[in-house]
Write an enzyme that holds these catalytic residues in place. Structure first.
Site, short mmCIF file in Angstrom:
data_model
loop_
_atom_site.label_atom_id
_atom_site.label_comp_id
_atom_site.label_asym_id
_atom_site.label_seq_id
_atom_site.Cartn_x
_atom_site.Cartn_y
_atom_site.Cartn_z
N HIS A 37 -1.92 7.30 7.32
CA HIS A 37 -0.99 8.22 6.63
C HIS A 37 -1.70 9.52 6.24
O HIS A 37 -1.11 10.60 6.31
CB HIS A 37 -0.43 7.58 5.36
CG HIS A 37 0.78 6.74 5.56
ND1 HIS A 37 1.96 7.21 6.10
CD2 HIS A 37 1.03 5.44 5.24
CE1 HIS A 37 2.86 6.24 6.12
NE2 HIS A 37 2.33 5.15 5.61
N GLY A 62 0.83 -1.19 0.00
CA GLY A 62 0.00 0.00 0.00
C GLY A 62 0.87 1.24 0.00
O GLY A 62 2.05 1.19 0.39
N GLN A 108 3.25 9.95 0.94
CA GLN A 108 4.56 9.28 0.91
C GLN A 108 5.35 9.61 -0.34
O GLN A 108 6.55 9.31 -0.41
CB GLN A 108 4.38 7.77 1.02
CG GLN A 108 3.85 7.32 2.39
CD GLN A 108 3.70 5.82 2.44
OE1 GLN A 108 2.67 5.30 2.07
NE2 GLN A 108 4.73 5.12 2.87
N CYS A 122 6.62 -0.31 6.52
CA CYS A 122 6.15 0.84 5.75
C CYS A 122 7.27 1.28 4.81
O CYS A 122 8.43 1.31 5.23
CB CYS A 122 5.79 1.97 6.72
SG CYS A 122 5.29 3.50 5.92
N LEU A 123 6.92 1.63 3.58
CA LEU A 123 7.95 2.02 2.62
C LEU A 123 8.68 3.29 3.05
O LEU A 123 9.80 3.54 2.61
CB LEU A 123 7.35 2.20 1.22
CG LEU A 123 6.82 0.92 0.56
CD1 LEU A 123 6.31 1.23 -0.85
CD2 LEU A 123 7.87 -0.16 0.52
N HIS A 135 -3.64 1.23 7.87
CA HIS A 135 -2.29 1.80 7.79
C HIS A 135 -2.26 2.99 6.82
O HIS A 135 -1.71 4.05 7.15
CB HIS A 135 -1.31 0.70 7.33
CG HIS A 135 0.10 1.15 7.17
ND1 HIS A 135 1.14 0.65 7.93
CD2 HIS A 135 0.68 2.05 6.32
CE1 HIS A 135 2.28 1.24 7.56
NE2 HIS A 135 2.03 2.09 6.58
N GLU A 136 -2.87 2.81 5.64
CA GLU A 136 -2.81 3.88 4.63
C GLU A 136 -3.69 5.08 5.03
O GLU A 136 -3.30 6.24 4.81
CB GLU A 136 -3.22 3.36 3.25
CG GLU A 136 -2.35 2.24 2.69
CD GLU A 136 -0.86 2.48 2.83
OE1 GLU A 136 -0.41 3.63 2.76
OE2 GLU A 136 -0.12 1.49 3.05
#
Ligand code: NI
Length: 163
Positions: free
Chosen positions: A137, A46, A51, A91-92, A133-134
């Site tokens: 963000h 995701g 990000q 997480c990226l 999670h997304e």
């Protein structure tokens, strides 16, 4: 199609709240394409627009199961079950960092797709985790601040090669 630069830990933009998308124009569609490309390059499940440095309420998800791949505009959790689960998470924007995060097992999310149509999704397990999670963000929240104490780990690709 383009890979965008990922914003990583320490970048203050990750703590900012993203703005509602009023009009889904070609720029938003191109951004979603770029987000898919960027997420796929780094093997993420995701990605949120913040990000890649864009404070707009847009997320992409791909669970690599040949069916669960989509972009959501203005996603909102409108319902969650009582049950919670501790999910292993990364997480990226936090390369090589992992930990467990307690999240709802089941959620219902309302959003729009890239055509502007309203969509409602009921999700559990990995998809419920990814959505929470997304959406975090988009509210300037990152998983690292929610890690259950004692479960944080740093695992580099070199560590994995040793196993
Ligand atoms: Ni993330």
């Amino acid at each position: 199609m383009a890979i965008r630069i990922l914003r990583e830990e320490g970048d203050e933009i990750l703590k900012k709240s993203s703005r509602v998308i009023e009009v889904i124009d070609d720029r938003i569609k191109a951004l979603a394409e770029d987000m898919f490309d960027t997420m796929h390059k780094y093997d993420g499940l995701g990605l949120a627009a913040v990000q890649v440095g864009i404070l707009k309420r847009l997320i992409v998800i791909d669970l690599y199961d040949d069916k669960t791949k989509f972009a959501l505009v203005n996603p909102e959790i409108v319902w969650h079950g009582d049950e919670m689960e501790d999910f292993e998470e990364g997480c990226l924007s936090f390369p090589n960092q992992f930990g467990k995060v307690r999240r709802y097992s089941k959620v219902k999310v309302k959003a729009q797709d890239l055509n502007g149509d309203s969509v409602t999704l009921e999700a559990e397990g990995l998809l419920a985790q990814a959505l929470q999670h997304e959406i975090d963000h988009l509210n300037g929240e990152v998983f690292k601040d929610k890690i259950i104490p004692g479960t944080f780990e740093v695992v580099t690709p070199e560590d994995l090669n040793k196993k």
